[in-house]
Design a protein around this motif. Structure first.
Motif, PDB file in Angstrom:
ATOM      1  N   GLY A 104       0.758  -1.170  -0.082  1.00 48.74           N
ATOM      2  CA  GLY A 104      -0.196   0.026  -0.067  1.00 48.74           C
ATOM      3  C   GLY A 104       0.786   1.268  -0.216  1.00 48.74           C
ATOM      4  O   GLY A 104       1.985   1.229   0.402  1.00 48.74           O
ATOM      5  N   GLU A 105       0.247   2.266  -0.373  1.00 49.84           N
ATOM      6  CA  GLU A 105       0.907   3.424  -0.702  1.00 49.84           C
ATOM      7  C   GLU A 105       0.558   4.612   0.348  1.00 49.84           C
ATOM      8  O   GLU A 105       1.227   5.140   1.188  1.00 49.84           O
ATOM      9  CB  GLU A 105       0.782   4.145  -2.019  1.00 49.84           C
ATOM     10  CG  GLU A 105       1.560   3.184  -3.046  1.00 49.84           C
ATOM     11  CD  GLU A 105       0.829   1.960  -3.449  1.00 49.84           C
ATOM     12  OE1 GLU A 105       1.276   0.919  -3.546  1.00 49.84           O
ATOM     13  OE2 GLU A 105      -0.509   2.027  -3.520  1.00 49.84           O
ATOM     14  N   LYS A 106      -0.789   5.169   0.209  1.00 53.76           N
ATOM     15  CA  LYS A 106      -1.432   5.967   1.151  1.00 53.76           C
ATOM     16  C   LYS A 106      -2.560   5.436   1.675  1.00 53.76           C
ATOM     17  O   LYS A 106      -3.473   4.821   0.954  1.00 53.76           O
ATOM     18  CB  LYS A 106      -1.705   7.183   0.178  1.00 53.76           C
ATOM     19  CG  LYS A 106      -0.444   7.865  -0.301  1.00 53.76           C
ATOM     20  CD  LYS A 106       0.325   8.651   0.626  1.00 53.76           C
ATOM     21  CE  LYS A 106       1.537   9.506   0.185  1.00 53.76           C
ATOM     22  NZ  LYS A 106       2.540  10.247   1.008  1.00 53.76           N
ATOM     23  N   ARG A 107      -2.960   6.074   2.756  1.00 57.77           N
ATOM     24  CA  ARG A 107      -4.222   5.356   3.284  1.00 57.77           C
ATOM     25  C   ARG A 107      -5.765   6.090   2.589  1.00 57.77           C
ATOM     26  O   ARG A 107      -6.588   5.410   2.654  1.00 57.77           O
ATOM     27  CB  ARG A 107      -4.704   5.888   4.979  1.00 57.77           C
ATOM     28  CG  ARG A 107      -5.316   7.289   5.174  1.00 57.77           C
ATOM     29  CD  ARG A 107      -4.846   8.436   5.436  1.00 57.77           C
ATOM     30  NE  ARG A 107      -5.367   9.690   5.540  1.00 57.77           N
ATOM     31  CZ  ARG A 107      -5.912  10.404   4.746  1.00 57.77           C
ATOM     32  NH1 ARG A 107      -5.690   9.946   3.462  1.00 57.77           N
ATOM     33  NH2 ARG A 107      -6.553  11.469   4.879  1.00 57.77           N
TER      34      ARG A 107
ATOM     35  N   PRO B  52      -4.461   0.476  -2.907  1.00 56.16           N
ATOM     36  CA  PRO B  52      -3.071  -0.215  -3.079  1.00 56.16           C
ATOM     37  C   PRO B  52      -2.786  -0.529  -4.453  1.00 56.16           C
ATOM     38  O   PRO B  52      -3.666  -1.275  -5.065  1.00 56.16           O
ATOM     39  CB  PRO B  52      -3.131  -1.164  -2.028  1.00 56.16           C
ATOM     40  CG  PRO B  52      -4.189  -0.775  -0.986  1.00 56.16           C
ATOM     41  CD  PRO B  52      -5.293  -0.099  -1.973  1.00 56.16           C
TER      42      PRO B  52
ATOM     43  N   ILE C 121      -3.185   0.391   3.701  1.00 57.88           N
ATOM     44  CA  ILE C 121      -1.661   0.118   4.083  1.00 57.88           C
ATOM     45  C   ILE C 121      -1.788  -0.997   5.058  1.00 57.88           C
ATOM     46  O   ILE C 121      -2.671  -1.251   5.883  1.00 57.88           O
ATOM     47  CB  ILE C 121      -1.218   1.375   4.441  1.00 57.88           C
ATOM     48  CG1 ILE C 121      -0.876   2.545   3.744  1.00 57.88           C
ATOM     49  CG2 ILE C 121       0.333   0.981   4.989  1.00 57.88           C
ATOM     50  CD1 ILE C 121      -0.475   3.749   4.456  1.00 57.88           C
TER      51      ILE C 121
ATOM     52  N   GLU D 187       1.227  -2.960   7.092  1.00 50.45           N
ATOM     53  CA  GLU D 187       2.839  -2.979   7.736  1.00 50.45           C
ATOM     54  C   GLU D 187       2.989  -3.840   8.396  1.00 50.45           C
ATOM     55  O   GLU D 187       2.072  -4.578   9.159  1.00 50.45           O
ATOM     56  CB  GLU D 187       2.979  -1.586   8.410  1.00 50.45           C
ATOM     57  CG  GLU D 187       2.836  -0.142   7.542  1.00 50.45           C
ATOM     58  CD  GLU D 187       3.114   0.792   8.564  1.00 50.45           C
ATOM     59  OE1 GLU D 187       3.186   0.519   9.732  1.00 50.45           O
ATOM     60  OE2 GLU D 187       3.251   1.930   8.174  1.00 50.45           O
TER      61      GLU D 187
END
Length: 437
Positions: A229-232, A236, A306, A308
């Motif tokens: 993912g890149e940004k909330r 993604p 996202i 993590e």
């Protein structure tokens, strides 16, 4: 098609300046330098918002000067390129998002300061990562009217928008032994297009994280690494899964479509991994996409943006949107309860209310001009979030409306700007300012 009109030239200059969210200092200084050429008073607050004032302000233009950068370049560079489809001119970027959201607004605002008096321009920071500038603003616009230039359809005159919230959920997973006959794979998503989690959430654009979660669930595999993912607030594009798979399901992995997944066998074969059934379940069942519609338009949605992984800890971030506050509150409770039942610690990180419909002198004037110069225009409430909702709470005496040119697929590698609509928007904006400023 004219591709050298002044706002476009300014926008191309903007493209030369890196300005991803959280890293906009160079853009901020450039805006102040350019604005100072036009005899304006410049104010800046501690968070980084900029207010430029000229004459006795009658109307304020507003836009944000950060962008969602999707791309591989570590220097956040943008390489614009023109192209045509069916005699229609577009602008996009090579290998990255373009930043027309909201760079086109910046170009028009600076030129408005150049050519008009009795005007304010409010440049806000870090809109794309939670509307940080708007939430922390310490500036005092004097205008009774504010025109947000962040709408993304030339035919829309926007009078309300969705609110939003960010939810964070974390769980520690214990390691389990991996049987000796398991096969080890690294799977990376590729060619996913991504998109804006508000205005494109109804388009069923594949979510890279969910597609990999489906693989975890279907293969009954043991996870070694899972993140992406890149940004909330963007759907993604990039995600990675490293997994140990039982022999009976290796065919499933090896026959994944090559246009969507890059698959390789891992040389390393650790003895332990993570039983992530609950992680896959959380991703697939918490709610993603449009959750509720009205008149074929989304009024409640959720985007898992996202995932993590930090050793044993897995954290997912999702963003919900709602055009009705009660729907948002109900969904927050529902999602938190669901995640907590799976053993996650779920916390609400951020919340902002919807911008409710307001009718008044500003909407009347802008709508009249649009009807005259753009007969295809219509009034609309959008499902994306705009700073108008937060700024309305800060400045209840100010009336708001949102307009802009046509930008397709913002927050993605496919972001593109309709050149004719950009030119048309600048022409309409000048008509509005001649009437009001």
């Amino acid at each position: 098609m004219q591709t050298n009109f002044e706002p476009l030239e300014v926008f191309l200059e903007i493209c030369k300046i890196p300005h991803p969210s959280k890293d906009c200092k160079e853009m901020k200084e450039w805006i102040k330098k350019e604005a100072s050429k036009f005899g304006v008073k410049i104010y800046e607050d501690t968070i980084g918002n900029i207010l430029c004032s000229k004459g006795i302000p009658k109307v304020c233009l507003q836009g944000h000067y950060d962008m969602v950068y999707v791309g591989e370049c570590k220097d956040f560079s943008i390489q614009p390129q023109f192209f045509s489809i069916e005699n229609k001119e577009w602008l996009k970027a090579q290998c990255s998002s373009l930043g027309a959201d909201n760079g086109v607004a910046l170009a028009c605002m600076l030129l408005a300061l150049k050519y008009f008096d009795n005007l304010e321009c409010l440049f806000t920071i870090d809109e794309e990562i939670g509307m940080i500038g708007a939430k922390n603003i310490a500036l005092k616009p004097q205008s009774p009217f504010m025109i947000n230039c962040d709408s993304e359809d030339i035919n829309e005159v926007v009078f309300s928008c969705a609110g939003g919230y960010d939810l964070k959920a974390t769980k520690t997973f214990k390691k389990i032994p991996i049987p000796q006959d398991f096969q080890y794979y690294a799977i990376h998503t590729q060619n996913f297009i991504g998109g804006h989690s508000g205005i494109e959430i109804h388009k069923n654009i594949p979510n890279a994280l969910l597609e990999l979660a489906k693989i975890v669930e279907a293969t009954e595999g043991i996870v070694l690494r899972f993140f992406g993912g890149e940004k909330r607030n963007s759907i993604p594009v990039n995600a990675t899964l490293k997994i140990a798979c039982p022999p009976k399901h290796t065919t499933l992995i090896e026959h994944l479509p090559k246009e969507s997944f890059s698959i390789s066998k891992l040389k390393d074969s650790p003895n332990e991994g993570y039983d992530c059934k609950d992680l896959a379940k959380s991703l697939l069942k918490v709610g993603n996409g449009v959750l509720k519609s009205l008149n074929n338009a989304p009024i409640l949605s959720s985007n898992i943006g996202i995932l993590e992984q930090h050793q044993d800890n897995f954290t997912l971030f999702l963003m919900g949107r709602g055009n009705e506050e009660s729907l948002m509150q109900e969904n927050i409770q529902k999602q938190q309860t669901f995640l907590e039942d799976l053993g996650f610690a779920a916390h609400l990180l951020d919340y902002y209310s919807p911008w409710e419909k307001e009718e008044g002198e500003l909407l009347f004037k802008v709508w009249n001009i649009y009807q005259k110069y753009n007969p295809n225009s219509y009034l609309k409430s959008i499902h994306a979030g705009l700073e108008c909702g937060i700024l309305k709470q800060k400045y209840p005496h100010i009336h708001f409306v949102s307009i802009g040119p046509t930008i397709l697929h913002p927050h993605s590698l496919n972001e593109k700007l309709d050149i004719a609509s950009f030119q048309h928007f600048w022409e309409i904006l000048q008509k509005i300012l001649k009437t009001m400023a």
